[in-house]
Design an enzyme around this catalytic site. Sequence first.
Site, short mmCIF file in Angstrom:
data_model
loop_
_atom_site.label_atom_id
_atom_site.label_comp_id
_atom_site.label_asym_id
_atom_site.label_seq_id
_atom_site.Cartn_x
_atom_site.Cartn_y
_atom_site.Cartn_z
N TYR A 288 0.85 -1.19 0.00
CA TYR A 288 0.00 0.00 0.00
C TYR A 288 0.89 1.24 0.00
O TYR A 288 1.90 1.29 0.68
CB TYR A 288 -0.89 0.02 1.25
CG TYR A 288 -2.26 -0.54 0.99
CD1 TYR A 288 -2.41 -1.80 0.43
CD2 TYR A 288 -3.40 0.20 1.29
CE1 TYR A 288 -3.67 -2.30 0.17
CE2 TYR A 288 -4.66 -0.32 1.04
CZ TYR A 288 -4.79 -1.56 0.49
OH TYR A 288 -6.03 -2.05 0.23
N THR B 290 -18.24 -13.36 -3.83
CA THR B 290 -18.27 -14.03 -2.53
C THR B 290 -17.47 -13.27 -1.46
O THR B 290 -17.52 -13.63 -0.29
CB THR B 290 -17.71 -15.47 -2.62
OG1 THR B 290 -16.39 -15.40 -3.16
CG2 THR B 290 -18.59 -16.34 -3.50
N ARG C 248 -14.55 -23.22 -9.00
CA ARG C 248 -13.78 -23.91 -7.96
C ARG C 248 -14.70 -24.91 -7.27
O ARG C 248 -15.93 -24.85 -7.42
CB ARG C 248 -13.26 -22.91 -6.93
CG ARG C 248 -14.38 -22.13 -6.31
CD ARG C 248 -13.95 -21.20 -5.21
NE ARG C 248 -15.06 -20.31 -4.87
CZ ARG C 248 -14.98 -19.34 -4.01
NH1 ARG C 248 -13.84 -19.10 -3.38
NH2 ARG C 248 -16.02 -18.58 -3.74
N TYR D 191 -11.90 -1.87 -7.32
CA TYR D 191 -11.52 -1.64 -5.92
C TYR D 191 -10.57 -2.71 -5.41
O TYR D 191 -10.19 -2.72 -4.24
CB TYR D 191 -12.76 -1.54 -5.02
CG TYR D 191 -13.54 -2.83 -4.87
CD1 TYR D 191 -14.47 -3.23 -5.81
CD2 TYR D 191 -13.34 -3.66 -3.76
CE1 TYR D 191 -15.18 -4.40 -5.68
CE2 TYR D 191 -14.06 -4.84 -3.61
CZ TYR D 191 -14.97 -5.20 -4.58
OH TYR D 191 -15.66 -6.38 -4.43
N GLY D 192 -10.17 -3.64 -6.28
CA GLY D 192 -9.21 -4.67 -5.89
C GLY D 192 -8.67 -5.36 -7.12
O GLY D 192 -9.17 -5.14 -8.23
N GLY D 193 -7.63 -6.17 -6.92
CA GLY D 193 -7.00 -6.87 -8.05
C GLY D 193 -6.52 -8.25 -7.62
O GLY D 193 -5.34 -8.55 -7.74
#
Lengths: 286, 286
Positions: free
Chosen positions: A23, A122, A147, A214-216
């Site tokens: 970060y 999820t 999965r 908002y994420g990777g």
Amino acid sequence: MSASKCWQLQSIPLTLNRIEGVYPVRPPLPAVGGYEGVGEVLSVGSAVKHFSPGDWVIPSPPSSGMWQTYTVKEESVWHKISKDSPVEYAATITVNPLTSLRMLQDFVTLNSGDCIVQNGATSIVGQCIIQLARLRGIHSINIIRDRAGSDEAKEMLKRLGADEVFTESQLEVKNIKDLLTNLPEPALGFNCVGGNSASLVLKFLRHGGTMVTYGGMSKKPITVSTSSFIFKDLSLRGFWLQKLMNPDKVNESRNMIDHLLCLAREGKLKYEMELVSFDDFSYGIG
Amino acid sequence: MSASKCWQLQSIPLTLNRIEGVYPVRPPLPAVGGYEGVGEVLSVGSAVKHFSPGDWVIPSPPSSGMWQTYTVKEESVWHKISKDSPVEYAATITVNPLTSLRMLQDFVTLNSGDCIVQNGATSIVGQCIIQLARLRGIHSINIIRDRAGSDEAKEMLKRLGADEVFTESQLEVKNIKDLLTNLPEPALGFNCVGGNSASLVLKFLRHGGTMVTYGGMSKKPITVSTSSFIFKDLSLRGFWLQKLMNPDKVNESRNMIDHLLCLAREGKLKYEMELVSFDDFSYGIG
């Protein structure tokens, strides 16, 4: 100070990424990990006005150093919450649920009957988006990984209110929108995965739609065709909770947290968590 | 109808893409090519109010079927322009220069002293962006391909007012911004190439900046890291002139065209063109 029993949980990807140093915002070293949690006030300094021993508090904005049994921080760090809040929700409300609520509000004006699409459905943010959208009459299309256990994950998300849940492999079809019969094309999409999974979110979006990253989690970049921008008029944006830490946003976020905890108390906001209990874990205010 | 000598030019990529059918908007077949040009009114129908024989007109919004010596169209298609407009600018003002002007206005509020970055800077849109920015005191960083004649292209762009011009290979350095000494980080970038060239535009942008894609000359997609969205808060948008063809935007665009032609008359807006002359080429209004 006296000891008390408290819960301390956190957004695991966020906390671990901070410890890894990926970060761009880092505390001075040496530093204590942990970014959210709930504590009971044990004692207050003479200048403290808004707190008394016994109050429940959470750091808002989320604050470094929560992996401690006792801590002393400025009054302004803390937000007092209702003591009938479920403790596991109080300890986890400031990052993921707030992210979900803000992302549903801050980018596109949605009305009842509209639709959103998201991958990583999820995740706790994903679970909250489904429920917060549904409370506003907004439909959700949800994409999850292929999965073991994906059927159970689909059922779990549908119980939360998901309209549609697809695994990525189900979406390897030419006309992705043929899979949707009664839902409008989504105006807003959320991406926390990147790579092919982000491309699937883009495919679902309607003309003029917006995808918020908002994420990777796949660690793969987002690849977009030129025509998506020119002919489909898509907008790609990003969301980072850190941006909401400036003083003029703090009160707004605290009001949103109170609203989210109210929904949790009423059983209208739920998410799956693994709990860890610490004895003798509490915060003080200096 | 009588014959007259007129110029007919057009945005070549746009015109050819339309003929190839890669644009999502297609005229009914059989159709005549050509998308912009300037004509002299030869005759008008009895209901026509705003035009007289001898007037100069351009199709605004740009209109299919301009590769004709004579044409008859509804009055509403045409925009009357000043007859002291340079004919080669009148014939080419509705697509590329208007794109440049709108893109500098429609996405980010820029002030004198600010900076923009663009690739494909030798294109007509690129040349217009440099000059229109400079007229407002806005600096420009320009990226061009590595090719024979790139030194001459740099000189040409600097004569138009470019602050910095780099070839793509010059930007293969770790810290791209070390190349800039006296310029602020750009808040707005323009991409008409895609692939690595788009990534270079993104690298130059400041925190919170916006990249607008209006072309994809490399035929490669745009690839963006997750952190560009989350930590750098970049926005990616698209621009398509077609969007401005709805009736409520037409008057605004025509005012902008008049402004651009005024700049061309005053020598403040120039761009390199290859001219083709047609004898007996003109338009009528039905």
